[in-house]
Design an enzyme around this catalytic site. Structure first.
Site, PDB file in Angstrom:
ATOM      1  N   HIS A 131       0.827  -1.166  -0.034  1.00 31.43           N
ATOM      2  CA  HIS A 131      -0.096   0.017   0.004  1.00 31.43           C
ATOM      3  C   HIS A 131       1.091   1.233   0.000  1.00 31.43           C
ATOM      4  CE1 HIS A 131      -2.940   2.627   1.341  1.00 31.43           C
ATOM      5  NE2 HIS A 131      -3.981   1.775   1.509  1.00 31.43           N
ATOM      6  N   GLU A 235      -0.737   1.132  -5.346  1.00 29.06           N
ATOM      7  CA  GLU A 235      -0.701  -0.167  -4.656  1.00 29.06           C
ATOM      8  C   GLU A 235      -0.600  -1.499  -5.628  1.00 29.06           C
ATOM      9  OE1 GLU A 235      -3.705   2.157  -1.972  1.00 29.06           O
ATOM     10  OE2 GLU A 235      -3.599   0.113  -1.704  1.00 29.06           O
TER      11      GLU A 235
HETATM   12  O1  TA6 Z   1      -6.135   1.515  -0.556  1.00 28.54           O
HETATM   13  C1  TA6 Z   1      -7.196   2.233  -0.713  1.00 28.54           C
HETATM   14  C2  TA6 Z   1      -7.888   2.024   0.786  1.00 28.54           C
HETATM   15  O2  TA6 Z   1      -8.312   0.940   0.660  1.00 28.54           O
HETATM   16  C3  TA6 Z   1      -8.891   3.204   0.654  1.00 28.54           C
HETATM   17  O3  TA6 Z   1     -10.351   2.736   0.785  1.00 28.54           O
HETATM   18  C4  TA6 Z   1      -8.701   3.889   2.180  1.00 28.54           C
HETATM   19  O4  TA6 Z   1      -9.439   3.490   3.202  1.00 28.54           O
HETATM   20  C5  TA6 Z   1      -7.092   3.506   2.277  1.00 28.54           C
HETATM   21  O5  TA6 Z   1      -7.063   2.370   1.720  1.00 28.54           O
HETATM   22  C6  TA6 Z   1      -6.605   3.513   3.797  1.00 28.54           C
HETATM   23  O6  TA6 Z   1      -7.120   2.558   4.349  1.00 28.54           O
HETATM   24  P1  TA6 Z   1      -6.835   2.537   6.159  1.00 28.54           P
HETATM   25  O7  TA6 Z   1      -7.127   1.118   6.600  1.00 28.54           O
HETATM   26  O8  TA6 Z   1      -5.037   2.380   6.034  1.00 28.54           O
HETATM   27  O9  TA6 Z   1      -7.354   3.832   6.753  1.00 28.54           O
END
Ligand code: TA6
Length: 273
Positions: A131, A235
């Site tokens: 991520h 990601e």
């Molecule tokens: O990767 C994108 C995502 O899934 C978004 O939907 C957003 O929620 C982000 O990740 C961050 O997620 P987190 O659990 O780190 O707050």
């Protein structure tokens, strides 16, 4: 880099500015994921299906990984970390015996490889993603290319996949997309900083692009209100239809490499707020 979640938080190739972004509001506590760098999403992405109580994006980014090897060959530094079901925090949510080995090669390029081995005697299924939060000078003058024409799930607009778009992704509002069935390399073009970050990958059939924009940034307490302007997540992963199914004893490796280069005067249009 932190043992906590095996999170690579900073990478600055010589002669370059910081490539990875970390929020000034990020927590650095055992119970929270680091908001920035490269959190590892495993063994599920987003919410765990049927388990709303489980941590978003799985337990790997919340767990203490062990350092198993570190080597400096004069050019690159290679570090390997390991996580098993015995060390993982909250692994009961995914009751399977496994070993994950994360190999990080730091040099003029940054390479990340996540190898997962199924140590149980049944087939296991998991999702995964690296991520990555990239630092950009201004998201409104940045774009992500390499996904043109690729269908995606728009997590803001509803269940079914959306047809691909002809142009690179540009940002004028909250963006949260899962691109499917793509093994393509991508590129973050940061016009204001005059640089590109090329993202190549292997063993990954999905790519996620995310920017929270104004309201979502405000809604997150480990994310500065104005910081949405300075980051973009691209990601590499295996999510939804790309879920990995591993037979007993089987292993799967997903890897990505980042390389920085200057832009060559291709100035995309600035998105006005
Ligand atoms: O990767 C994108 C995502 O899934 C978004 O939907 C957003 O929620 C982000 O990740 C961050 O997620 P987190 O659990 O780190 O707050």
């Amino acid at each position: 880099m932190y043992l906590h979640g095996a999170t690579v938080a900073r990478w600055t190739p010589s002669g370059c500015d910081q490539v990875l972004w970390v929020s000034s509001a990020s927590r650095f506590t055992p119970d929270a994921a680091i908001r920035g760098g490269v959190p590892i999403c495993f063994p599920w992405f987003g919410a765990q299906v049927g388990h709303p109580e489980s941590p978003s994006h799985g337990f790997a980014r919340l767990s203490p990984w062990s350092l198993v090897a570190a080597e400096d060959d004069g050019q690159d530094v290679t570090v390997s970390l390991r996580l098993t079901d015995e060390d993982a925090t909250g692994a009961s949510a995914w009751p399977h015996r496994f070993e994950a080995v994360y190999t990080v090669v730091v040099g003029s390029r940054l390479s990340l490889a996540l190898q997962v081995t199924n140590l149980s005697d049944e087939t296991v299924s998991f999702e995964e993603a690296l991520h990555t939060y990239f630092d950009v000078r201004d998201i409104r003058a940045a774009e992500v290319s390499g996904l043109e024409g690729t269908a995606f799930y728009d997590r803001l607009s509803g269940p079914g996949p959306v047809p691909g778009e002809p142009d690179p992704v540009r940002f004028g509002s909250e963006t949260d997309r899962i691109y499917l069935g793509t093994r393509a390399s991508t590129m973050v073009r940061d016009a204001d900083a005059g640089r590109c970050v090329a993202i190549s990958k292997d063993g990954s059939d999905a790519t996620v692009v995310w920017n929270p924009w104004v309201d979502k940034a405000k809604a997150m307490d480990d994310f500065g209100d104005d910081e949405w302007k300075r980051m973009v997540c691209v990601e590499v992963g295996n999510i939804r239809e790309a879920t990995i199914h591993l037979a007993p004893g089987g292993s799967h490796t997903m890897m990505t490499t980042f390389e920085v280069s200057p832009t060559t005067g291709l100035e995309p249009g600035r998105t006005t707020l």
